[in-house]
Scaffold this active site. Sequence first.
Site, PDB file in Angstrom:
ATOM      1  N   LYS A  90       1.058   5.082 -10.944  1.00  0.00           N
ATOM      2  CA  LYS A  90       0.278   3.874 -10.789  1.00  0.00           C
ATOM      3  C   LYS A  90       0.356   3.343 -11.960  1.00  0.00           C
ATOM      4  O   LYS A  90       0.385   1.989 -11.772  1.00  0.00           O
ATOM      5  CB  LYS A  90      -1.236   4.653 -10.237  1.00  0.00           C
ATOM      6  N   TYR A 141       0.954  11.597  -9.605  1.00  0.00           N
ATOM      7  CA  TYR A 141       0.362  10.495  -8.467  1.00  0.00           C
ATOM      8  C   TYR A 141      -0.230   9.167  -9.860  1.00  0.00           C
ATOM      9  O   TYR A 141       0.789   7.851  -9.681  1.00  0.00           O
ATOM     10  CB  TYR A 141      -1.156  10.959  -7.861  1.00  0.00           C
ATOM     11  N   PHE A 188       0.617  -1.277   0.295  1.00  0.00           N
ATOM     12  CA  PHE A 188      -0.239  -0.063  -0.042  1.00  0.00           C
ATOM     13  C   PHE A 188       1.099   1.207  -0.030  1.00  0.00           C
ATOM     14  O   PHE A 188       0.327   2.193  -0.552  1.00  0.00           O
ATOM     15  CB  PHE A 188      -1.234  -0.264   1.131  1.00  0.00           C
ATOM     16  N   ASN A 239     -10.367  14.029  -0.545  1.00  0.00           N
ATOM     17  CA  ASN A 239     -10.723  13.505  -0.704  1.00  0.00           C
ATOM     18  C   ASN A 239     -12.380  14.350   0.063  1.00  0.00           C
ATOM     19  O   ASN A 239     -12.293  14.792   0.908  1.00  0.00           O
ATOM     20  CB  ASN A 239     -10.971  12.225  -0.354  1.00  0.00           C
ATOM     21  N   SER A 288      -4.640   1.497  -9.198  1.00  0.00           N
ATOM     22  CA  SER A 288      -5.818   3.035  -8.514  1.00  0.00           C
ATOM     23  C   SER A 288      -6.943   3.384 -10.301  1.00  0.00           C
ATOM     24  O   SER A 288      -5.742   2.919 -11.706  1.00  0.00           O
ATOM     25  CB  SER A 288      -5.713   4.229  -8.831  1.00  0.00           C
TER      26      SER A 288
HETATM   27  C1  WQD Z   1     -14.405  12.203  -5.447  1.00  0.00           C
HETATM   28  C2  WQD Z   1     -14.992  13.535  -6.239  1.00  0.00           C
HETATM   29  C3  WQD Z   1     -14.575  15.679  -6.551  1.00  0.00           C
HETATM   30  C4  WQD Z   1     -13.352  17.358  -2.149  1.00  0.00           C
HETATM   31  C5  WQD Z   1      -9.026  10.427  -5.900  1.00  0.00           C
HETATM   32  C6  WQD Z   1      -7.581  10.182  -7.027  1.00  0.00           C
HETATM   33  C7  WQD Z   1      -7.755   8.372  -6.755  1.00  0.00           C
HETATM   34  C8  WQD Z   1      -7.717   7.908  -5.591  1.00  0.00           C
HETATM   35  C9  WQD Z   1      -8.882   8.922  -4.633  1.00  0.00           C
HETATM   36  C10 WQD Z   1      -5.704   7.756  -3.333  1.00  0.00           C
HETATM   37  C11 WQD Z   1     -15.040  14.605  -6.980  1.00  0.00           C
HETATM   38  C12 WQD Z   1     -15.324  16.373  -5.461  1.00  0.00           C
HETATM   39  C13 WQD Z   1     -14.220  16.397  -3.694  1.00  0.00           C
HETATM   40  C14 WQD Z   1     -14.463  18.336  -2.056  1.00  0.00           C
HETATM   41  C15 WQD Z   1     -15.914  17.537  -4.322  1.00  0.00           C
HETATM   42  N1  WQD Z   1      -6.506   8.550  -4.723  1.00  0.00           N
HETATM   43  N2  WQD Z   1     -14.945  16.921  -4.435  1.00  0.00           N
HETATM   44  N3  WQD Z   1     -15.222  18.569  -2.781  1.00  0.00           N
HETATM   45  O1  WQD Z   1     -10.723  12.597  -7.226  1.00  0.00           O
HETATM   46  O2  WQD Z   1     -12.458  10.710  -7.869  1.00  0.00           O
HETATM   47  O3  WQD Z   1     -10.470  10.200  -6.192  1.00  0.00           O
HETATM   48  O4  WQD Z   1      -8.815  10.081  -4.450  1.00  0.00           O
HETATM   49  O5  WQD Z   1      -6.144   6.163  -3.641  1.00  0.00           O
HETATM   50  O6  WQD Z   1      -6.156   7.637  -7.096  1.00  0.00           O
HETATM   51  O7  WQD Z   1      -7.898  10.080  -8.167  1.00  0.00           O
HETATM   52  O8  WQD Z   1     -11.622  11.722  -4.967  1.00  0.00           O
HETATM   53  O9  WQD Z   1     -13.001  11.858  -3.221  1.00  0.00           O
HETATM   54  O10 WQD Z   1     -11.443  13.988  -4.418  1.00  0.00           O
HETATM   55  O11 WQD Z   1     -13.450  13.162  -5.158  1.00  0.00           O
HETATM   56  O12 WQD Z   1     -16.833  18.000  -4.467  1.00  0.00           O
HETATM   57  O13 WQD Z   1     -13.896  19.270  -1.647  1.00  0.00           O
HETATM   58  O14 WQD Z   1     -16.186  14.468  -4.576  1.00  0.00           O
HETATM   59  O15 WQD Z   1     -14.616  17.417  -7.617  1.00  0.00           O
HETATM   60  O16 WQD Z   1     -15.935  14.498  -8.052  1.00  0.00           O
HETATM   61  P1  WQD Z   1     -10.389  11.777  -6.779  1.00  0.00           P
HETATM   62  P2  WQD Z   1     -11.976  12.788  -4.137  1.00  0.00           P
END
Ligand code: WQD
Length: 336
Positions: free
Chosen positions: A154, A150, A81, A200, A125
């Site tokens: 991967k 990033y 991980f 996230n 991912s």
């Molecule tokens: C999800 C949705 C944002 C925060 C990334 C990486 C992936 C993995 C998980 C590591 C999107 C929206 C988010 C916020 C929002 N990384 N959002 N307001 O970008 O899909 O994935 O993180 O393991 O590899 O790419 O995840 O949770 O950041 O976003 O509106 O404050 O939520 O725009 O649509 P993401 P996320």
Amino acid sequence: MKNILVTGGLGFIGSHTVVELHSRGYNPIIVDNLSNSQEDVLGRLKKISGLIIPFVKVDLVDFQSSKEVFENYSIDGIIHFAAYKAVGESVAKPLAYYENNLVSLINLLKLSNEFGVSNFIFSSSCTVYGEPEKLPVDESFPKKQAESPYGNTKQVCEEIIEDYCISNSSFKAISLRYFNPAGAHDSAIIGELPLGVPNNLVPFITQTAAGIREKLNVFGGDYNTHDGTCIRDYIHVVDLARAHIAALEHSKGMPENYDFFNAGTGKGYSVLEVIKSFEKVSGVKLNYEIVDRREGDIEKIFADTTKVNDVLGWTAEKNIDDMMQSAWNWQKSLPK
Ligand code: WQD
């Protein structure tokens, strides 16, 4: 195969996988450099599993100290991980991401060769797919130009593992392409511990509901989706942990010696639908505002899970409400 080295085992997905490994009769051994995790997770794991899981603080980029772990423990398998994983940070610090994510993998493969470890599960991912033309996305989709350093680490790590498997037919490796991990252990003793402001969505939601953040910014309301917000395949972290056990079991007798699988639920939820689920299970009205899009976000993605269901015999069991409920229970267990 009993002794499983879990790199990044004090992290979000790693710690939940350690719990599942122990409950299935494996002996997990944790290595972690604590760059994105906290050592007190060990005590939390003891509360859940009843025993002190062996832990060594080590930076896997350092070959010599990594080798000492293999000398001190008889390792039968590895679940890897440990990696830097913040998309935005990787754009600002690409060299740190390439060095950490690639060199630690190469060191683990070299040490696997030296110490005869032949089962390897890699944390990959769905970011390797970029913005898929067709949905749901299945494993036959070509990997795209990564959206970030990033994501590129991967993709490159998958290729390094595959090339190593070609060179060593006794080495069995599986890459699991995570979609969006969310939620927490039912005990609320372990969960997601983002350092600083969460990148996230789900931890930002729970911190807003807990009053730690003033409001949630919803990044974009003008996407070509049913409600204008992005769609993702959220997968409960306990389901994801169980997928690693299924992959480890499969690796013992897999016909080929490299394979890769989508680790998702096959269902897509928009940001507004996630918020709605959270409000329903928590009873909290979430303070959010729809703002501009976030650079680099893709519009929608969710998994075709046929291959992982049929070949690994694994299917996600928990739904979005379970994820929101467990994430909220975990948040409420934390000091403000
Ligand atoms: C999800 C949705 C944002 C925060 C990334 C990486 C992936 C993995 C998980 C590591 C999107 C929206 C988010 C916020 C929002 N990384 N959002 N307001 O970008 O899909 O994935 O993180 O393991 O590899 O790419 O995840 O949770 O950041 O976003 O509106 O404050 O939520 O725009 O649509 P993401 P996320």
